[in-house]
Motif scaffolding. Structure first.
Motif, PDB file in Angstrom:
ATOM      1  N   ASN A 177      10.729 -13.457  78.071  1.00 20.52           N
ATOM      2  CA  ASN A 177       9.206 -13.434  76.833  1.00 20.52           C
ATOM      3  C   ASN A 177       7.718 -14.059  77.129  1.00 20.52           C
ATOM      4  OD1 ASN A 177      11.297 -12.186  75.262  1.00 20.52           O
ATOM      5  ND2 ASN A 177      10.068 -10.471  76.048  1.00 20.52           N
ATOM      6  N   ALA A 178       8.489 -15.151  77.913  1.00 15.20           N
ATOM      7  CA  ALA A 178       7.894 -16.859  78.268  1.00 15.20           C
ATOM      8  C   ALA A 178       8.674 -17.239  78.795  1.00 15.20           C
ATOM      9  CB  ALA A 178       7.234 -16.755  77.298  1.00 15.20           C
ATOM     10  N   LEU A 179       7.955 -18.183  79.700  1.00 11.56           N
ATOM     11  CA  LEU A 179       8.260 -19.502  80.705  1.00 11.56           C
ATOM     12  C   LEU A 179       7.248 -20.745  80.430  1.00 11.56           C
ATOM     13  CD1 LEU A 179      10.219 -20.588  83.447  1.00 11.56           C
ATOM     14  CD2 LEU A 179       8.116 -19.408  85.017  1.00 11.56           C
ATOM     15  N   VAL A 180       8.339 -21.508  80.244  1.00 14.28           N
ATOM     16  CA  VAL A 180       8.200 -22.696  79.824  1.00 14.28           C
ATOM     17  C   VAL A 180       8.639 -23.944  81.287  1.00 14.28           C
ATOM     18  CG1 VAL A 180       8.385 -24.905  78.602  1.00 14.28           C
ATOM     19  CG2 VAL A 180       8.670 -22.968  77.211  1.00 14.28           C
ATOM     20  N   LEU A 181       7.983 -24.660  81.706  1.00 16.55           N
ATOM     21  CA  LEU A 181       7.961 -25.293  82.633  1.00 16.55           C
ATOM     22  C   LEU A 181       7.357 -27.103  82.196  1.00 16.55           C
ATOM     23  CD1 LEU A 181       6.370 -23.496  85.191  1.00 16.55           C
ATOM     24  CD2 LEU A 181       8.270 -23.169  84.613  1.00 16.55           C
ATOM     25  N   ALA A 221       6.899 -14.255  86.610  1.00 14.48           N
ATOM     26  CA  ALA A 221       6.091 -14.834  85.091  1.00 14.48           C
ATOM     27  C   ALA A 221       4.042 -13.986  85.541  1.00 14.48           C
ATOM     28  CB  ALA A 221       6.515 -16.175  84.657  1.00 14.48           C
ATOM     29  N   ASN A 222       3.996 -14.778  86.698  1.00 17.72           N
ATOM     30  CA  ASN A 222       2.374 -13.557  86.774  1.00 17.72           C
ATOM     31  C   ASN A 222       2.449 -12.898  86.948  1.00 17.72           C
ATOM     32  OD1 ASN A 222       1.270 -17.612  88.234  1.00 17.72           O
ATOM     33  ND2 ASN A 222       1.989 -16.426  85.434  1.00 17.72           N
ATOM     34  N   GLU A 223       3.345 -12.262  87.369  1.00 20.11           N
ATOM     35  CA  GLU A 223       2.922 -10.597  88.342  1.00 20.11           C
ATOM     36  C   GLU A 223       3.768  -9.830  87.127  1.00 20.11           C
ATOM     37  OE1 GLU A 223       6.389  -9.486  91.033  1.00 20.11           O
ATOM     38  OE2 GLU A 223       5.552 -11.122  92.577  1.00 20.11           O
ATOM     39  N   GLN A 224       4.953 -10.543  85.963  1.00 20.97           N
ATOM     40  CA  GLN A 224       4.883  -9.881  85.041  1.00 20.97           C
ATOM     41  C   GLN A 224       3.906 -10.115  84.246  1.00 20.97           C
ATOM     42  OE1 GLN A 224       8.007  -7.629  84.480  1.00 20.97           O
ATOM     43  NE2 GLN A 224       8.583  -7.917  87.039  1.00 20.97           N
ATOM     44  N   LYS A 225       3.272 -10.847  84.115  1.00 22.71           N
ATOM     45  CA  LYS A 225       2.500 -11.304  83.150  1.00 22.71           C
ATOM     46  C   LYS A 225       3.224 -11.651  81.360  1.00 22.71           C
ATOM     47  CE  LYS A 225      -1.244  -8.249  85.404  1.00 22.71           C
ATOM     48  NZ  LYS A 225      -1.613  -9.549  86.173  1.00 22.71           N
ATOM     49  N   ILE A 226       3.602 -12.266  82.336  1.00 23.01           N
ATOM     50  CA  ILE A 226       4.644 -13.627  80.618  1.00 23.01           C
ATOM     51  C   ILE A 226       4.182 -14.758  81.126  1.00 23.01           C
ATOM     52  CG2 ILE A 226       7.002 -14.299  80.797  1.00 23.01           C
ATOM     53  CD1 ILE A 226       8.093 -12.536  81.848  1.00 23.01           C
ATOM     54  N   PRO A 227       3.555 -14.815  79.936  1.00 20.87           N
ATOM     55  CA  PRO A 227       2.915 -16.703  79.793  1.00 20.87           C
ATOM     56  C   PRO A 227       3.194 -17.443  80.526  1.00 20.87           C
ATOM     57  CG  PRO A 227       3.686 -15.377  77.514  1.00 20.87           C
ATOM     58  CD  PRO A 227       3.655 -14.253  78.402  1.00 20.87           C
ATOM     59  N   VAL A 228       2.642 -18.190  81.234  1.00 17.41           N
ATOM     60  CA  VAL A 228       3.517 -19.628  81.338  1.00 17.41           C
ATOM     61  C   VAL A 228       2.961 -20.816  80.373  1.00 17.41           C
ATOM     62  CG1 VAL A 228       4.256 -20.716  82.960  1.00 17.41           C
ATOM     63  CG2 VAL A 228       3.446 -18.551  83.768  1.00 17.41           C
ATOM     64  N   ILE A 229       3.769 -21.455  79.950  1.00 19.40           N
ATOM     65  CA  ILE A 229       3.523 -22.990  78.856  1.00 19.40           C
ATOM     66  C   ILE A 229       3.730 -24.444  80.204  1.00 19.40           C
ATOM     67  CG2 ILE A 229       4.017 -24.304  77.398  1.00 19.40           C
ATOM     68  CD1 ILE A 229       4.140 -20.365  77.313  1.00 19.40           C
TER      69      ILE A 229
END
Lengths: 266, 266, 266
Positions: free
Chosen positions: A60-64, A84-92
């Motif tokens: 549901n979110a990706l933290v880099l 994540a971008n493709e799936q519209k999952i927020p990236v921090i």
């Protein structure tokens, strides 16, 4: 102030238990997993190229976090970030120590170029380096920024098309149009390793359950800061402070968060 | 005893906040970062070949720990170590588990051959293996040493041209000419993982702010040992002991260290 | 119930201090090292291909955990596992997150195919995936299993020729012929990261000192669960719970374990 919306985001977090995929450093990874749980999320850490995409797809979110980079991890970050971008999952993105070495600066820049980052979270020095301001980073510590952090954050957020979150005595969260200042927190948060990384994890948890990244990130910073304030009240030193930080965040309620949040719009 | 000098080193540490670059294992890395902060230093962990040199160049001390080796890390250790040598930045080597596997023994030997090590810190078994004495290492635990550790340490330090620090019930710190014994510490320090690694980090912090590595390493061992004694006094078990260890070191003052240090010259 | 045998295994553990070699993830590795110490074992973590075999050869148990896989680690797991098999050293496999990504599922299957696993420890979802039952794994969390876990575990253990240990509110430990249910534990164990991994480490410690893997694994689960119950009794949240978990396991005596174990045969 948006007390009710803040309480609502946190209630949703506690109910939905968002899965937060981390590709992060090996120094504070355990703290990130535990603080994610305390905030109400479910952590998963997986950085192998072979599974980064699949794990990102169910998150549901990706933290880099670039705290301890290596070549394989960068590749995994790009792969997971694209999914994540493709799936519209927020990236921090937490650009730890950017400016201290060219490798960090180039990698952070490359991730910014190739991925749509939802929230860029850093200290004043790190954000300053990325924004092209005069900034000073020594190791992984910020040693300040020439210029007004609010203006720098606003301009950079607007130009880069993302939400910028600067941690500090006063946290600045802005997308260029809307800006929130958060005044929760305690100096003892600097006495332990990993509070910056943990703030990014909590941000991931909150942003996963909101369509307003500025408000969600500000609510996350407030929640984490309140936990810090409360833990500091009875801590004898960094060891007991850290223990208490987890205890306080885990037992913070949505209403309590809304009540104790010190946030203002600028 | 050198009470005043010990207090002076610790005061300088607290004032200057030396940056201690670690290339270390992923087991105890978080503890090393936190204990560095508690001692008064600023930790940075970075082991990528791409940035090891740049990070070492801005550090005030470099700690190399072979607890979980891999090929890339060894290369980074050599690169960072060479830069540190060039810049006269002190290098602390912790040869964790040397003697347990050939890979560790060869790597430690190689690092000793290629780098100027300022302080070699290990338990009796590890130092014994490197000194060519009859020693017994099982996993990462020392199971003793045939012969007098003081003599072995003195001869080896003299021959290798470095400071040797052996942790134990009585710590032995020597450069062959000057030898200090430190009697601070507590058996509970063996009840948690990572006290050996943390002692090396604290040593890095202290050695960064002194021109006398024997005295600085002894002061570091005393400070860490005092924190152990005080934490043990109220600990219910290893979990609370570990928490207290951080609390006690962070709140130890230079005067307090000088007063409570149990050190003697031999 | 086998009170006396349970006390005997734990007494032997405390006396012999078995060396438990881990090849494990970087998220919870520190917790695994510390819980191994608390249980009475000596931990060693070493995953380099260059030393995995040598370290496994001197160990009393080998714990393989796929929490954060990479290619090198898989190779080391196979090498260390083969050596352990040759030397009749028990091997514990913790297939963390199996089912969540193909990489994890394939790797766990491959390790099962190539190595003789003594105890396969997982949550209901993970064991279900390996047993071919309908199971649901999200990230590294189990979201249940269609069907009776006891039957699934028994059939799979019998077919695969190993001991299966399923952690849960009631733990199921079985080799297909003998089945033990353990009812110790506390919901707070789910509030921190790493309790699953730690349970595998404690299992390694106990299985190292017994010829009955079912009873030893059940005793390990009981000991760990009792520590959880006691810690929860005074914990204010996840931070203090974790600290207490270490304290309680370290101070648990063999007689105390036998008395407080809630185990039954089915």
């Amino acid at each position: 102030m948006k007390k009710q919306q803040i309480a609502d985001i946190f209630s949703r977090v506690r109910e939905k238990r968002p899965l937060v995929h981390h590709i992060t450093n090996y120094v504070t990874v355990n703290d990130c997993a535990n603080i994610t749980l305390c905030a109400g999320g479910a952590p998963v850490m997986a950085d192998a190229v072979e599974e980064a995409v699949e794990m990102a797809a169910i998150a549901n979110a990706l933290v880099l976090n670039i705290g301890t980079l290596n070549r394989v991890q960068i590749e995994s970050m790009e792969l997971a970030g694209s999914m994540a971008n493709e799936q519209k999952i927020p990236v921090i993105l937490d650009p730890v120590g950017v400016g201290a070495t060219q490798y960090r600066t180039k990698t952070a820049q490359r991730l910014m170029d190739r991925l749509d980052i939802t929230v860029l979270k850093g200290n004043a020095g790190e954000i300053g380096v990325l924004a092209g301001a005069e900034a000073n980073v020594r190791g992984v510590d910020s040693h300040g920024l020439s210029g007004d952090p609010v203006c720098i954050a606003q301009e950079y957020a607007e130009a880069a098309g993302l939400t910028v979150a600067i941690s500090g005595a006063t946290d600045v969260i802005t997308d260029g149009k809307h800006t929130l200042l958060v005044e929760n927190g305690h100096p003892m948060m600097g006495s332990i390793s990993g509070t910056g990384c943990m703030a990014a994890s909590v941000t991931g948890v909150f942003v996963a359950e909101s369509k307003d990244p500025v408000l969600a990130a500000a609510a996350a910073f407030a929640a984490f800061g309140i936990a810090g304030e409360r833990s500091a009240a009875s801590a004898r030193g960094p060891g007991s402070f850290k223990k208490g930080l987890f205890d306080e965040l885990a037992t913070l309620s949505p209403e309590d968060l809304a009540r104790a949040a010190r946030m203002k719009t600028v």
